[in-house]
Design a protein around this motif. Structure first.
Motif, PDB file in Angstrom:
ATOM      1  N   ASP A  60      25.262  40.606 -55.203  1.00  0.00           N
ATOM      2  CA  ASP A  60      24.734  39.289 -54.885  1.00  0.00           C
ATOM      3  C   ASP A  60      25.221  38.862 -53.501  1.00  0.00           C
ATOM      4  O   ASP A  60      26.390  39.031 -53.172  1.00  0.00           O
ATOM      5  N   LEU A  61      24.296  38.304 -52.715  1.00  0.00           N
ATOM      6  CA  LEU A  61      24.630  37.774 -51.401  1.00  0.00           C
ATOM      7  C   LEU A  61      24.189  36.323 -51.306  1.00  0.00           C
ATOM      8  O   LEU A  61      23.117  35.969 -51.776  1.00  0.00           O
ATOM      9  N   ARG A  62      25.001  35.511 -50.669  1.00  0.00           N
ATOM     10  CA  ARG A  62      24.614  34.150 -50.341  1.00  0.00           C
ATOM     11  C   ARG A  62      23.839  34.217 -49.025  1.00  0.00           C
ATOM     12  O   ARG A  62      24.421  34.495 -47.980  1.00  0.00           O
ATOM     13  N   THR A  63      22.539  33.975 -49.072  1.00  0.00           N
ATOM     14  CA  THR A  63      21.731  34.161 -47.865  1.00  0.00           C
ATOM     15  C   THR A  63      21.347  32.860 -47.170  1.00  0.00           C
ATOM     16  O   THR A  63      20.988  32.882 -46.010  1.00  0.00           O
ATOM     17  N   GLU A  64      21.381  31.754 -47.879  1.00  0.00           N
ATOM     18  CA  GLU A  64      21.072  30.452 -47.298  1.00  0.00           C
ATOM     19  C   GLU A  64      21.930  29.416 -47.981  1.00  0.00           C
ATOM     20  O   GLU A  64      22.355  29.607 -49.112  1.00  0.00           O
ATOM     21  N   SER A  65      22.162  28.312 -47.295  1.00  0.00           N
ATOM     22  CA  SER A  65      22.854  27.204 -47.947  1.00  0.00           C
ATOM     23  C   SER A  65      22.272  25.883 -47.463  1.00  0.00           C
ATOM     24  O   SER A  65      21.801  25.783 -46.329  1.00  0.00           O
ATOM     25  N   VAL A  66      22.282  24.912 -48.350  1.00  0.00           N
ATOM     26  CA  VAL A  66      21.857  23.550 -48.026  1.00  0.00           C
ATOM     27  C   VAL A  66      22.823  22.586 -48.710  1.00  0.00           C
ATOM     28  O   VAL A  66      23.532  22.967 -49.641  1.00  0.00           O
ATOM     29  N   LYS A  67      22.832  21.353 -48.232  1.00  0.00           N
ATOM     30  CA  LYS A  67      23.630  20.286 -48.847  1.00  0.00           C
ATOM     31  C   LYS A  67      22.701  19.352 -49.598  1.00  0.00           C
ATOM     32  O   LYS A  67      21.561  19.123 -49.175  1.00  0.00           O
ATOM     33  N   THR A  68      23.180  18.828 -50.702  1.00  0.00           N
ATOM     34  CA  THR A  68      22.382  17.843 -51.426  1.00  0.00           C
ATOM     35  C   THR A  68      22.388  16.526 -50.654  1.00  0.00           C
ATOM     36  O   THR A  68      23.367  16.183 -49.990  1.00  0.00           O
ATOM     37  N   ASP A  69      21.275  15.794 -50.754  1.00  0.00           N
ATOM     38  CA  ASP A  69      21.186  14.498 -50.083  1.00  0.00           C
ATOM     39  C   ASP A  69      21.795  13.404 -50.962  1.00  0.00           C
ATOM     40  O   ASP A  69      22.351  13.693 -52.029  1.00  0.00           O
ATOM     41  N   LYS A  70      21.683  12.154 -50.539  1.00  0.00           N
ATOM     42  CA  LYS A  70      22.304  11.051 -51.285  1.00  0.00           C
ATOM     43  C   LYS A  70      21.736  10.891 -52.693  1.00  0.00           C
ATOM     44  O   LYS A  70      22.379  10.310 -53.558  1.00  0.00           O
ATOM     45  N   ASN A  71      20.543  11.435 -52.928  1.00  0.00           N
ATOM     46  CA  ASN A  71      19.930  11.399 -54.261  1.00  0.00           C
ATOM     47  C   ASN A  71      20.200  12.667 -55.069  1.00  0.00           C
ATOM     48  O   ASN A  71      19.632  12.844 -56.144  1.00  0.00           O
ATOM     49  N   GLY A  72      21.022  13.570 -54.522  1.00  0.00           N
ATOM     50  CA  GLY A  72      21.364  14.819 -55.203  1.00  0.00           C
ATOM     51  C   GLY A  72      20.319  15.915 -55.061  1.00  0.00           C
ATOM     52  O   GLY A  72      20.432  16.974 -55.676  1.00  0.00           O
ATOM     53  N   ASN A  73      19.301  15.693 -54.223  1.00  0.00           N
ATOM     54  CA  ASN A  73      18.204  16.660 -54.078  1.00  0.00           C
ATOM     55  C   ASN A  73      18.529  17.749 -53.061  1.00  0.00           C
ATOM     56  O   ASN A  73      19.251  17.515 -52.090  1.00  0.00           O
ATOM     57  N   PHE A  74      17.963  18.922 -53.296  1.00  0.00           N
ATOM     58  CA  PHE A  74      18.056  20.032 -52.341  1.00  0.00           C
ATOM     59  C   PHE A  74      16.762  20.826 -52.396  1.00  0.00           C
ATOM     60  O   PHE A  74      15.995  20.736 -53.353  1.00  0.00           O
ATOM     61  N   LYS A  75      16.506  21.607 -51.348  1.00  0.00           N
ATOM     62  CA  LYS A  75      15.284  22.408 -51.316  1.00  0.00           C
ATOM     63  C   LYS A  75      15.510  23.690 -50.522  1.00  0.00           C
ATOM     64  O   LYS A  75      16.075  23.671 -49.440  1.00  0.00           O
ATOM     65  N   PHE A  76      15.043  24.799 -51.112  1.00  0.00           N
ATOM     66  CA  PHE A  76      14.940  26.076 -50.413  1.00  0.00           C
ATOM     67  C   PHE A  76      13.459  26.395 -50.295  1.00  0.00           C
ATOM     68  O   PHE A  76      12.730  26.347 -51.273  1.00  0.00           O
ATOM     69  N   TYR A  77      13.044  26.732 -49.098  1.00  0.00           N
ATOM     70  CA  TYR A  77      11.642  27.045 -48.872  1.00  0.00           C
ATOM     71  C   TYR A  77      11.369  28.513 -49.169  1.00  0.00           C
ATOM     72  O   TYR A  77      12.270  29.360 -49.112  1.00  0.00           O
ATOM     73  N   GLU A  78      10.124  28.807 -49.456  1.00  0.00           N
ATOM     74  CA  GLU A  78       9.670  30.163 -49.743  1.00  0.00           C
ATOM     75  C   GLU A  78      10.104  31.109 -48.620  1.00  0.00           C
ATOM     76  O   GLU A  78      10.024  30.765 -47.452  1.00  0.00           O
ATOM     77  N   LYS A  79      10.533  32.291 -48.997  1.00  0.00           N
ATOM     78  CA  LYS A  79      10.935  33.312 -48.023  1.00  0.00           C
ATOM     79  C   LYS A  79      10.048  34.538 -48.190  1.00  0.00           C
ATOM     80  O   LYS A  79       9.514  34.786 -49.255  1.00  0.00           O
ATOM     81  N   SER A  80       9.898  35.299 -47.122  1.00  0.00           N
ATOM     82  CA  SER A  80       9.068  36.497 -47.201  1.00  0.00           C
ATOM     83  C   SER A  80       9.728  37.641 -46.439  1.00  0.00           C
ATOM     84  O   SER A  80      10.670  37.451 -45.691  1.00  0.00           O
ATOM     85  N   ARG A  81       9.191  38.817 -46.644  1.00  0.00           N
ATOM     86  CA  ARG A  81       9.648  40.003 -45.915  1.00  0.00           C
ATOM     87  C   ARG A  81       8.458  40.929 -45.718  1.00  0.00           C
ATOM     88  O   ARG A  81       7.397  40.726 -46.301  1.00  0.00           O
ATOM     89  N   ILE A  82       8.631  41.967 -44.934  1.00  0.00           N
ATOM     90  CA  ILE A  82       7.582  42.966 -44.743  1.00  0.00           C
ATOM     91  C   ILE A  82       7.879  44.155 -45.645  1.00  0.00           C
ATOM     92  O   ILE A  82       8.963  44.715 -45.630  1.00  0.00           O
ATOM     93  N   ASP A  83       6.918  44.515 -46.461  1.00  0.00           N
ATOM     94  CA  ASP A  83       7.033  45.668 -47.342  1.00  0.00           C
ATOM     95  C   ASP A  83       6.175  46.775 -46.723  1.00  0.00           C
ATOM     96  O   ASP A  83       4.956  46.727 -46.771  1.00  0.00           O
ATOM     97  N   TRP A  84       6.808  47.779 -46.127  1.00  0.00           N
ATOM     98  CA  TRP A  84       6.078  48.784 -45.347  1.00  0.00           C
ATOM     99  C   TRP A  84       5.330  49.786 -46.205  1.00  0.00           C
ATOM    100  O   TRP A  84       4.564  50.571 -45.692  1.00  0.00           O
ATOM    101  N   PHE A  85       5.549  49.798 -47.509  1.00  0.00           N
ATOM    102  CA  PHE A  85       4.869  50.779 -48.346  1.00  0.00           C
ATOM    103  C   PHE A  85       4.028  50.129 -49.430  1.00  0.00           C
ATOM    104  O   PHE A  85       3.895  50.646 -50.515  1.00  0.00           O
TER     105      PHE A  85
END
Length: 151
Positions: A60-85
């Motif tokens: 397991d790797l920690r790849t992104e981090s965010v802080k919660t806002d004053k309402n306790g909310n957080f968001k990670f946006y969709e991520k993509s990669r290139i699959d060569w095969f």
């Protein structure tokens, strides 16, 4: 030979593949109050070959981090990669999951359990594109846990 290369070029080509879903979550405490400024980490698998024993492994790797806002909310946006095969013969099935960890001083560490947030591909999307997880996570206070242990 030319025909073989042309045939391979038609079926094997780079294509953008979505592999990490959106996560819009909320962190609350035991009293349903929002937890401000908690650190939330997206966890992804890194695959490698263990040269000593010659096996495929992952960690397991920690790849992104965010802080919660004053309402306790957080968001990670969709991520993509290139699959060569990627080929047209691949099954149109996507297994989407979300793994993350949350840390906040004075609270217990939180890590998702495998399979807690998961779903299969939804209609009209490729892999995990457009998949959204909306977890509400309750962080337990360390003081409450310590009091339970003492009793």
């Amino acid at each position: 030979m030319f025909f073989l290369i042309l045939l391979i070029g038609i079926f094997i080509h780079p294509q953008k593949v979505i592999f990490e879903a959106n996560i819009e979550g909320k962190v609350i405490d035991e009293n349903n109050m929002p937890v401000f400024n908690a650190t939330v980490y997206r966890i992804e698998k890194e695959y490698f070959i263990n040269e000593k024993i010659g096996s495929n492994e992952s960690r397991d790797l920690r790849t992104e981090s965010v802080k919660t806002d004053k309402n306790g909310n957080f968001k990670f946006y969709e991520k993509s990669r290139i699959d060569w095969f990627h080929t047209p013969l691949d099954l149109p099935i996507g297994y989407c999951y979300a793994e993350f960890e949350i840390e906040k001083s004075g609270h217990e560490f939180y890590k998702t359990k495998f399979g807690k947030f998961e779903q299969y591909r939804i209609e009209n999307c490729y892999a995990c594109e457009k998949v959204l997880f909306k977890p509400i996570i309750t962080l337990k206070s360390q003081n409450i846990t310590e009091n339970r242990i003492k009793k």
